[in-house]
Design an enzyme around this catalytic site. Structure first.
Site, PDB file in Angstrom:
ATOM      1  N   ASP A  78     -33.721   8.937  91.049  1.00 41.91           N
ATOM      2  CA  ASP A  78     -33.997   8.424  92.409  1.00 41.91           C
ATOM      3  C   ASP A  78     -33.479   9.361  93.490  1.00 41.91           C
ATOM      4  O   ASP A  78     -34.133   9.568  94.511  1.00 41.91           O
ATOM      5  CB  ASP A  78     -33.493   6.989  92.601  1.00 41.91           C
ATOM      6  CG  ASP A  78     -31.992   6.798  92.432  1.00 41.91           C
ATOM      7  OD1 ASP A  78     -31.294   7.730  91.976  1.00 41.91           O
ATOM      8  OD2 ASP A  78     -31.494   5.689  92.764  1.00 41.91           O
TER       9      ASP A  78
ATOM     10  N   SER B 213     -12.349 -13.300  97.309  1.00 41.47           N
ATOM     11  CA  SER B 213     -13.242 -13.341  96.152  1.00 41.47           C
ATOM     12  C   SER B 213     -12.623 -14.142  95.025  1.00 41.47           C
ATOM     13  O   SER B 213     -11.408 -14.118  94.832  1.00 41.47           O
ATOM     14  CB  SER B 213     -13.519 -11.918  95.675  1.00 41.47           C
ATOM     15  OG  SER B 213     -13.942 -11.944  94.343  1.00 41.47           O
TER      16      SER B 213
ATOM     17  N   LEU C 247     -24.690  -2.150  85.759  1.00 40.52           N
ATOM     18  CA  LEU C 247     -25.544  -3.293  86.105  1.00 40.52           C
ATOM     19  C   LEU C 247     -25.606  -3.519  87.615  1.00 40.52           C
ATOM     20  O   LEU C 247     -26.087  -4.545  88.075  1.00 40.52           O
ATOM     21  CB  LEU C 247     -25.069  -4.559  85.375  1.00 40.52           C
ATOM     22  CG  LEU C 247     -25.010  -4.443  83.852  1.00 40.52           C
ATOM     23  CD1 LEU C 247     -24.624  -5.772  83.221  1.00 40.52           C
ATOM     24  CD2 LEU C 247     -26.340  -3.972  83.265  1.00 40.52           C
ATOM     25  N   SER C 248     -25.056  -2.584  88.361  1.00 41.68           N
ATOM     26  CA  SER C 248     -25.210  -2.567  89.816  1.00 41.68           C
ATOM     27  C   SER C 248     -24.459  -3.667  90.558  1.00 41.68           C
ATOM     28  O   SER C 248     -24.946  -4.216  91.541  1.00 41.68           O
ATOM     29  CB  SER C 248     -26.704  -2.646  90.159  1.00 41.68           C
ATOM     30  OG  SER C 248     -26.939  -1.909  91.293  1.00 41.68           O
ATOM     31  N   SER C 249     -23.262  -3.958  90.104  1.00 42.03           N
ATOM     32  CA  SER C 249     -22.459  -4.975  90.795  1.00 42.03           C
ATOM     33  C   SER C 249     -22.166  -4.547  92.233  1.00 42.03           C
ATOM     34  O   SER C 249     -22.107  -5.384  93.136  1.00 42.03           O
ATOM     35  CB  SER C 249     -21.155  -5.217  90.040  1.00 42.03           C
ATOM     36  OG  SER C 249     -20.451  -4.006  89.919  1.00 42.03           O
TER      37      SER C 249
ATOM     38  N   ASP D 220     -31.166   0.862  93.258  1.00 42.44           N
ATOM     39  CA  ASP D 220     -30.514  -0.425  93.029  1.00 42.44           C
ATOM     40  C   ASP D 220     -30.855  -1.421  94.135  1.00 42.44           C
ATOM     41  O   ASP D 220     -31.254  -2.561  93.879  1.00 42.44           O
ATOM     42  CB  ASP D 220     -28.991  -0.238  92.950  1.00 42.44           C
ATOM     43  CG  ASP D 220     -28.594   0.828  91.942  1.00 42.44           C
ATOM     44  OD1 ASP D 220     -29.416   1.139  91.063  1.00 42.44           O
ATOM     45  OD2 ASP D 220     -27.468   1.351  92.030  1.00 42.44           O
TER      46      ASP D 220
ATOM     47  N   TYR E 201     -20.982  12.149  89.124  1.00 46.09           N
ATOM     48  CA  TYR E 201     -22.306  11.796  89.655  1.00 46.09           C
ATOM     49  C   TYR E 201     -22.710  12.771  90.768  1.00 46.09           C
ATOM     50  O   TYR E 201     -23.810  13.333  90.757  1.00 46.09           O
ATOM     51  CB  TYR E 201     -22.253  10.357  90.185  1.00 46.09           C
ATOM     52  CG  TYR E 201     -23.569   9.825  90.709  1.00 46.09           C
ATOM     53  CD1 TYR E 201     -24.389   9.025  89.921  1.00 46.09           C
ATOM     54  CD2 TYR E 201     -23.995  10.106  92.002  1.00 46.09           C
ATOM     55  CE1 TYR E 201     -25.594   8.531  90.405  1.00 46.09           C
ATOM     56  CE2 TYR E 201     -25.189   9.622  92.490  1.00 46.09           C
ATOM     57  CZ  TYR E 201     -25.987   8.831  91.690  1.00 46.09           C
ATOM     58  OH  TYR E 201     -27.171   8.350  92.184  1.00 46.09           O
TER      59      TYR E 201
HETATM   60  C1  GLA Z   1     -26.403   4.686  90.089  1.00 46.94           C
HETATM   61  C2  GLA Z   1     -26.969   4.900  91.493  1.00 46.94           C
HETATM   62  C3  GLA Z   1     -28.497   4.867  91.484  1.00 46.94           C
HETATM   63  C4  GLA Z   1     -29.066   5.800  90.414  1.00 46.94           C
HETATM   64  C5  GLA Z   1     -28.363   5.576  89.075  1.00 46.94           C
HETATM   65  C6  GLA Z   1     -28.779   6.587  88.034  1.00 46.94           C
HETATM   66  O1  GLA Z   1     -26.671   3.391  89.668  1.00 46.94           O
HETATM   67  O2  GLA Z   1     -26.497   3.899  92.364  1.00 46.94           O
HETATM   68  O3  GLA Z   1     -28.981   5.174  92.763  1.00 46.94           O
HETATM   69  O4  GLA Z   1     -28.958   7.124  90.816  1.00 46.94           O
HETATM   70  O5  GLA Z   1     -26.961   5.625  89.194  1.00 46.94           O
HETATM   71  O6  GLA Z   1     -30.124   6.455  87.736  1.00 46.94           O
END
Ligand code: GLA
Length: 393
Positions: free
Chosen positions: A17, A48, A102-104, A148, A200
């Site tokens: 992305d 929380s 899992l994008s918390s 995400d 990253y």
């Molecule tokens: C994290 C980032 C995303 C994406 C993924 C890897 O979740 O928040 O934007 O880059 O890593 O695909």
């Protein structure tokens, strides 16, 4: 006002992305809930059920100590122009593991924005919330892309979401019958705001360098920000990528090409070390091949070819391990265990460096796949379903 912001599982299209190349995630039922009660003193009081520490954050000078509260600070900076003088009491409760994959963090940011804006009487606009969340989240220091937040905004039950970034668009991809999904922890934490951050960002800078070097070779002018997506359709790009150096520093590239060093190293919160040598060839090889796998996986889902879909997940994992180098022995182990238990395919999901893996399997095999994952790493492992994204309850 209560907002429910889902987590997400990325089916395929990992580390693409931020290069403006496509992704294919789905929103899942596990969610972050944020309750907001408006007040008039310009203060955000936040607490929380799961995370430590209670804080009172001033909208004038947003600051917080606990890592999870930095996402709230980032979100507040993005709504500084809205309802000035208003504040809120926020209560956060999360049903999502905060250990990476899992994008918390995006669910927290999206949930906070949705609940705050609703408490201040603003109309509910998921696209605008996603745009603000994408910028707000970079304030924890990760140069993430927009996958995400976009899938949290637009995910629908029973569907994956194909997202393109240049130009921005998204499309629902119905999931065929006979396909179930299991997610499994590697047992290793990889929170975006912590240990996984530098690794990253290094991949993001490596991808920019590759784009700049490819463009330079073929005499192409790049728009800003520099992204690999702009050179992905260049003739014989694979051959050009094979000729790129394994590692090179932003400074060396800026010397050898017309590219402005700032456009390679500029991050939202800081500058990347311009002398550090970063991986270039392998990063580009992963990203460009992964973008092709997204198209193929989408076609396999539409055709109901689950074995082909599973094979693409395996290939994605191998490429992430060998070329992008964001897997770990525990992620490899849990993926292998789930494949042996009969899954169609398995791969790490999210940024990697720990966190969660995903397996696609037949509904009848869910229990054995979960059992195998737990035996490999100690779990947790559980089934997830494609769900509706962000909503106000
Ligand atoms: C994290 C980032 C995303 C994406 C993924 C890897 O979740 O928040 O934007 O880059 O890593 O695909």
């Amino acid at each position: 006002m209560v907002a429910r912001a889902t987590g997400r599982v990325n089916l395929i299209g990992e580390h693409t992305d931020y290069s403006d190349l496509p992704v294919l995630p789905m929103a899942i039922e596990h969610s972050v809930f944020v309750a907001a009660l408006g007040r008039d003193d310009g203060l955000i009081e936040v607490e929380s059920a799961g995370f430590p520490g209670k804080a009172t954050i001033s909208r004038h000078e947003p600051r917080a100590d606990e890592p999870w509260q930095r996402y709230i600070v980032g979100a507040l900076a993005q709504v500084a122009d809205i309802a000035p003088g208003r504040g809120a009491k926020l209560l956060v409760s999360s049903g999502l593991p905060a250990t990476g994959g899992l994008s918390s963090s995006s669910a927290l940011t999206m949930g906070v924005l949705a609940a705050l804006l609703a408490a201040w009487g603003e109309p509910f606009d998921p696209a605008a919330i996603a745009r603000r969340a994408i910028v707000g989240e970079r304030h924890v220091g990760v140069e993430s892309g927009g996958m995400d937040q976009t899938v949290i905004a637009f995910g629908r039950a029973g569907n994956a979401l194909r997202i393109d970034f240049r130009p921005p668009s998204h499309e629902l991809v119905p999931l065929p019958d006979g396909l179930a999904f299991v997610v499994a922890s590697s047992g290793e934490e990889a929170p975006k705001g912590g240990s996984a951050r530098d690794a990253y960002n290094e991949r993001v800078v490596g991808a920019r360098i590759a784009a700049a070097m490819i463009a330079d070779q073929v005499g192409l002018d790049l728009d800003l920000p520099i992204t690999l997506g702009q050179v992905s359709t260049v003739d014989v790009v694979d051959i050009i990528v094979d000729g790129l150096p394994e590692k090179v520093s932003p400074q060396e590239v800026a010397h050898g090409t017309e590219v402005d060093l700032q456009h390679l190293v500029q991050l939202t919160m800081a500058n990347f070390d311009h002398m550090a040598k970063v991986p270039v060839k392998r990063v580009a090889r992963h990203i460009l091949s992964e973008a092709e796998r997204v198209d193929e996986a989408q076609a396999a889902l539409i055709a109901g070819d689950l074995r082909r879909f599973g094979k693409l997940l395996d290939e994605s994992h191998n490429s992430l391990r060998e070329d992008l180098r964001c897997s770990t022995p525990a992620l490899d182990r849990v993926c292998a265990a789930m494949r042996r238990a009969g899954a169609y395919g398995a791969r790490l999901t999210g940024a990697g460096f720990g966190g969660y893996a995903l397996a696609a399997c037949a509904p009848a095999d869910v229990a054995v796949v979960i059992e195998a994952a737990i035996a490999a790493t100690g779990g947790p492992a559980f089934e997830v379903h494609a769900s509706n994204g962000l909503e106000l309850l």
